[in-house]
Scaffold this motif. Structure first.
Motif, PDB file in Angstrom:
ATOM      1  N   ALA A  41      33.110  46.921  51.778  1.00 13.10           N
ATOM      2  CA  ALA A  41      32.284  47.577  50.761  1.00 13.10           C
ATOM      3  C   ALA A  41      33.080  47.935  49.516  1.00 13.10           C
ATOM      4  O   ALA A  41      32.563  47.864  48.389  1.00 13.10           O
ATOM      5  CB  ALA A  41      31.644  48.836  51.353  1.00 13.10           C
ATOM      6  N   SER A  42      34.341  48.329  49.680  1.00 13.00           N
ATOM      7  CA  SER A  42      35.169  48.748  48.540  1.00 13.00           C
ATOM      8  C   SER A  42      35.276  47.633  47.505  1.00 13.00           C
ATOM      9  O   SER A  42      35.127  47.861  46.305  1.00 13.00           O
ATOM     10  CB  SER A  42      36.571  49.133  49.003  1.00 13.00           C
ATOM     11  N   TRP A  43      35.551  46.430  47.978  1.00 19.74           N
ATOM     12  CA  TRP A  43      35.746  45.313  47.062  1.00 19.74           C
ATOM     13  C   TRP A  43      34.423  44.753  46.562  1.00 19.74           C
ATOM     14  O   TRP A  43      34.358  44.261  45.429  1.00 19.74           O
ATOM     15  CB  TRP A  43      36.606  44.232  47.716  1.00 19.74           C
ATOM     16  N   SER A  44      33.372  44.818  47.361  1.00 18.97           N
ATOM     17  CA  SER A  44      32.086  44.277  46.908  1.00 18.97           C
ATOM     18  C   SER A  44      31.612  45.014  45.650  1.00 18.97           C
ATOM     19  O   SER A  44      31.029  44.413  44.747  1.00 18.97           O
ATOM     20  CB  SER A  44      31.034  44.351  48.018  1.00 18.97           C
ATOM     21  N   GLN A  45      31.902  46.303  45.568  1.00 17.63           N
ATOM     22  CA  GLN A  45      31.499  47.093  44.395  1.00 17.63           C
ATOM     23  C   GLN A  45      32.231  46.637  43.131  1.00 17.63           C
ATOM     24  O   GLN A  45      31.655  46.558  42.056  1.00 17.63           O
ATOM     25  CB  GLN A  45      31.754  48.576  44.656  1.00 17.63           C
ATOM     26  N   LEU A  46      33.524  46.313  43.278  1.00 20.86           N
ATOM     27  CA  LEU A  46      34.292  45.823  42.130  1.00 20.86           C
ATOM     28  C   LEU A  46      33.860  44.405  41.752  1.00 20.86           C
ATOM     29  O   LEU A  46      33.640  44.100  40.576  1.00 20.86           O
ATOM     30  CB  LEU A  46      35.794  45.843  42.444  1.00 20.86           C
ATOM     31  N   LEU A  47      33.713  43.538  42.742  1.00 19.22           N
ATOM     32  CA  LEU A  47      33.387  42.137  42.481  1.00 19.22           C
ATOM     33  C   LEU A  47      32.032  41.994  41.795  1.00 19.22           C
ATOM     34  O   LEU A  47      31.822  41.082  40.992  1.00 19.22           O
ATOM     35  CB  LEU A  47      33.410  41.341  43.793  1.00 19.22           C
ATOM     36  N   GLU A  48      31.136  42.910  42.098  1.00 18.81           N
ATOM     37  CA  GLU A  48      29.801  42.878  41.499  1.00 18.81           C
ATOM     38  C   GLU A  48      29.853  43.074  39.985  1.00 18.81           C
ATOM     39  O   GLU A  48      28.968  42.626  39.255  1.00 18.81           O
ATOM     40  CB  GLU A  48      28.937  43.981  42.132  1.00 18.81           C
ATOM     41  N   THR A  49      30.903  43.729  39.493  1.00 18.13           N
ATOM     42  CA  THR A  49      31.015  44.016  38.063  1.00 18.13           C
ATOM     43  C   THR A  49      31.680  42.884  37.277  1.00 18.13           C
ATOM     44  O   THR A  49      31.701  42.921  36.044  1.00 18.13           O
ATOM     45  CB  THR A  49      31.838  45.305  37.826  1.00 18.13           C
ATOM     46  N   LEU A  50      32.249  41.886  37.965  1.00 15.91           N
ATOM     47  CA  LEU A  50      32.988  40.827  37.269  1.00 15.91           C
ATOM     48  C   LEU A  50      32.028  39.850  36.594  1.00 15.91           C
ATOM     49  O   LEU A  50      30.950  39.568  37.107  1.00 15.91           O
ATOM     50  CB  LEU A  50      33.882  40.070  38.258  1.00 15.91           C
ATOM     51  N   PRO A  51      32.432  39.304  35.440  1.00 19.12           N
ATOM     52  CA  PRO A  51      31.579  38.357  34.711  1.00 19.12           C
ATOM     53  C   PRO A  51      31.645  36.953  35.314  1.00 19.12           C
ATOM     54  O   PRO A  51      32.046  35.994  34.652  1.00 19.12           O
ATOM     55  CB  PRO A  51      32.160  38.408  33.295  1.00 19.12           C
ATOM     56  N   LEU A  52      31.251  36.848  36.577  1.00 21.29           N
ATOM     57  CA  LEU A  52      31.265  35.560  37.294  1.00 21.29           C
ATOM     58  C   LEU A  52      29.888  35.344  37.938  1.00 21.29           C
ATOM     59  O   LEU A  52      29.736  35.442  39.153  1.00 21.29           O
ATOM     60  CB  LEU A  52      32.369  35.562  38.359  1.00 21.29           C
ATOM     61  N   PRO A  53      28.871  35.030  37.111  1.00 18.83           N
ATOM     62  CA  PRO A  53      27.494  34.972  37.616  1.00 18.83           C
ATOM     63  C   PRO A  53      27.215  33.831  38.581  1.00 18.83           C
ATOM     64  O   PRO A  53      26.180  33.851  39.257  1.00 18.83           O
ATOM     65  CB  PRO A  53      26.659  34.818  36.331  1.00 18.83           C
ATOM     66  N   LEU A 182      45.337  21.573  46.230  1.00 18.02           N
ATOM     67  CA  LEU A 182      44.666  22.856  46.473  1.00 18.02           C
ATOM     68  C   LEU A 182      45.147  23.902  45.472  1.00 18.02           C
ATOM     69  O   LEU A 182      46.293  24.349  45.524  1.00 18.02           O
ATOM     70  CB  LEU A 182      44.925  23.338  47.903  1.00 18.02           C
ATOM     71  N   PRO A 183      44.297  24.348  44.558  1.00 19.10           N
ATOM     72  CA  PRO A 183      44.706  25.346  43.557  1.00 19.10           C
ATOM     73  C   PRO A 183      44.877  26.737  44.187  1.00 19.10           C
ATOM     74  O   PRO A 183      43.995  27.205  44.916  1.00 19.10           O
ATOM     75  CB  PRO A 183      43.547  25.346  42.556  1.00 19.10           C
ATOM     76  N   ILE A 184      46.003  27.377  43.899  1.00 17.75           N
ATOM     77  CA  ILE A 184      46.289  28.727  44.392  1.00 17.75           C
ATOM     78  C   ILE A 184      46.733  29.600  43.224  1.00 17.75           C
ATOM     79  O   ILE A 184      47.578  29.191  42.423  1.00 17.75           O
ATOM     80  CB  ILE A 184      47.390  28.713  45.473  1.00 17.75           C
ATOM     81  N   LEU A 185      46.164  30.802  43.148  1.00 14.55           N
ATOM     82  CA  LEU A 185      46.615  31.805  42.175  1.00 14.55           C
ATOM     83  C   LEU A 185      47.175  32.990  42.945  1.00 14.55           C
ATOM     84  O   LEU A 185      46.495  33.574  43.783  1.00 14.55           O
ATOM     85  CB  LEU A 185      45.452  32.273  41.297  1.00 14.55           C
ATOM     86  N   MET A 186      48.432  33.335  42.664  1.00 10.86           N
ATOM     87  CA  MET A 186      49.057  34.516  43.251  1.00 10.86           C
ATOM     88  C   MET A 186      49.455  35.473  42.131  1.00 10.86           C
ATOM     89  O   MET A 186      50.013  35.042  41.114  1.00 10.86           O
ATOM     90  CB  MET A 186      50.287  34.133  44.077  1.00 10.86           C
ATOM     91  N   CYS A 187      49.141  36.748  42.314  1.00 12.17           N
ATOM     92  CA  CYS A 187      49.498  37.780  41.332  1.00 12.17           C
ATOM     93  C   CYS A 187      50.233  38.902  42.056  1.00 12.17           C
ATOM     94  O   CYS A 187      49.844  39.285  43.166  1.00 12.17           O
ATOM     95  CB  CYS A 187      48.247  38.350  40.673  1.00 12.17           C
ATOM     96  N   ASN A 237      39.158  34.199  34.722  1.00 18.03           N
ATOM     97  CA  ASN A 237      39.423  33.013  33.894  1.00 18.03           C
ATOM     98  C   ASN A 237      39.887  31.843  34.753  1.00 18.03           C
ATOM     99  O   ASN A 237      39.448  30.700  34.554  1.00 18.03           O
ATOM    100  CB  ASN A 237      40.472  33.326  32.815  1.00 18.03           C
ATOM    101  N   TRP A 238      40.762  32.135  35.702  1.00 20.26           N
ATOM    102  CA  TRP A 238      41.305  31.076  36.567  1.00 20.26           C
ATOM    103  C   TRP A 238      40.206  30.471  37.437  1.00 20.26           C
ATOM    104  O   TRP A 238      40.109  29.246  37.561  1.00 20.26           O
ATOM    105  CB  TRP A 238      42.441  31.654  37.424  1.00 20.26           C
ATOM    106  N   LEU A 239      39.371  31.310  38.027  1.00 15.85           N
ATOM    107  CA  LEU A 239      38.286  30.804  38.874  1.00 15.85           C
ATOM    108  C   LEU A 239      37.278  29.996  38.065  1.00 15.85           C
ATOM    109  O   LEU A 239      36.807  28.939  38.517  1.00 15.85           O
ATOM    110  CB  LEU A 239      37.579  31.957  39.592  1.00 15.85           C
ATOM    111  N   THR A 240      36.951  30.474  36.866  1.00 15.65           N
ATOM    112  CA  THR A 240      35.990  29.758  36.019  1.00 15.65           C
ATOM    113  C   THR A 240      36.494  28.356  35.692  1.00 15.65           C
ATOM    114  O   THR A 240      35.750  27.365  35.783  1.00 15.65           O
ATOM    115  CB  THR A 240      35.733  30.548  34.716  1.00 15.65           C
ATOM    116  N   THR A 241      37.780  28.255  35.355  1.00 19.70           N
ATOM    117  CA  THR A 241      38.378  26.957  35.021  1.00 19.70           C
ATOM    118  C   THR A 241      38.556  26.088  36.265  1.00 19.70           C
ATOM    119  O   THR A 241      38.167  24.912  36.275  1.00 19.70           O
ATOM    120  CB  THR A 241      39.749  27.168  34.338  1.00 19.70           C
ATOM    121  N   THR A 242      39.118  26.666  37.318  1.00 21.56           N
ATOM    122  CA  THR A 242      39.450  25.905  38.519  1.00 21.56           C
ATOM    123  C   THR A 242      38.206  25.356  39.210  1.00 21.56           C
ATOM    124  O   THR A 242      38.200  24.218  39.697  1.00 21.56           O
ATOM    125  CB  THR A 242      40.232  26.805  39.509  1.00 21.56           C
ATOM    126  N   LEU A 243      37.154  26.157  39.260  1.00 18.08           N
ATOM    127  CA  LEU A 243      35.928  25.748  39.965  1.00 18.08           C
ATOM    128  C   LEU A 243      34.896  25.130  39.024  1.00 18.08           C
ATOM    129  O   LEU A 243      33.813  24.745  39.473  1.00 18.08           O
ATOM    130  CB  LEU A 243      35.323  26.959  40.693  1.00 18.08           C
TER     131      LEU A 243
END
Length: 250
Positions: A41-53, A182-187, A237-243
């Motif tokens: 639930a903690s992350w679902s609340q944050l992910l819902e706010t991201l500009p990734l429709p 396989l594209p991977i992003l690590m931060c 940005n990475w997900l939008t480009t990669t996918l």
């Protein structure tokens, strides 16, 4: 008394799964995995706010289990772990059970939907472990890995089973070819006092050295074991480009 009970596999009861539906055309589904002691639930609340429709997010909750790093105190954890070190034992059974749970969540998605896994801290460890299962074609226990991953994201995480990865990759036909695509992003934050920056950096080096050529490793000055808008912007940005997502275009 029979000793067979000692070899019985542990059963893992996963917690509640939260789903964030796409606000636009559904193009991708990503399972996002929380950190140690947290819940979906903690992350679902944050992910819902991201500009990734165009992304559907699935946020499962790890089983509650005794965790060695807390002296056996039970909390939500994707696998058991002691101190983070190069020589520490890997809970292969726990890793495989969580990676299989994630793959099962993705396996029912429509065929035209691009699939990915992301996570934070211990969740990132499962995401990266799943990436190795994908390119090897099987879990650590030898069972077939069933999902074609198109993107993997790991924030403030590390790679479990890194010591055995090179030998497993060299013994697998096609693994290096799959790894290269396989594209991977690590931060990772330089100020992380939970999962040291060096663990993230060494994990990225371990993956790159065995053939994961499409890997981006981002460093954040002063960032601890949490996320910040600068980092989530990078992920978007990475997900939008990669996918190849449409984004917020009409």
């Amino acid at each position: 008394m029979s000793s067979s009970g000692e070899t019985t596999r542990r059963t893992f009861e996963f917690g509640r799964t939260h789903v964030v539906r796409p606000k636009g055309r559904h193009q991708a589904t990503i399972v996002w995995l929380h950190g140690l002691g947290d819940k979906g639930a903690s992350w679902s609340q944050l992910l819902e706010t991201l500009p990734l429709p165009n992304i559907k997010w699935i946020c499962p909750t790890a089983p509650t289990r005794p965790v060695a790093i807390f002296g056996g105190y039970p909390c939500t954890a994707w696998f058991d772990m002691g101190d983070l070190s190069e020589d520490g034992p890997d809970d292969l059974e726990g890793l495989d059970a969580s990676a299989a749970h994630v793959a099962n969540l993705l396996s029912t998605e429509p065929a035209d939907i691009k699939l990915g896994i992301g996570g934070f801290s211990m969740g990132a460890a499962i995401a990266l472990y799943s990436a190795t299962c994908r390119v090897l074609g099987n879990y650590g226990n030898g069972n077939m890995y069933p999902v074609n991953l198109r993107a993997v994201v790991g924030l403030s995480g590390w790679l479990p089973c890194s010591r055995t990865l090179r030998n497993r990759m060299e013994a697998s036909i096609g693994a290096v070819r799959h790894a290269a695509s396989l594209p991977i992003l690590m931060c990772h934050g330089l100020g992380d006092d939970v999962v040291a920056y060096q663990h993230g950096e060494k994990s990225a080096q371990a993956l790159s050295s065995v053939g994961f050529q499409n890997l981006m490793f981002r460093t954040y000055n002063g960032l601890g074991n949490y996320t910040i808008p600068e980092e989530t912007d990078e992920v978007c940005n990475w997900l939008t480009t990669t996918l190849g997502l449409e984004g917020s275009r009409s």
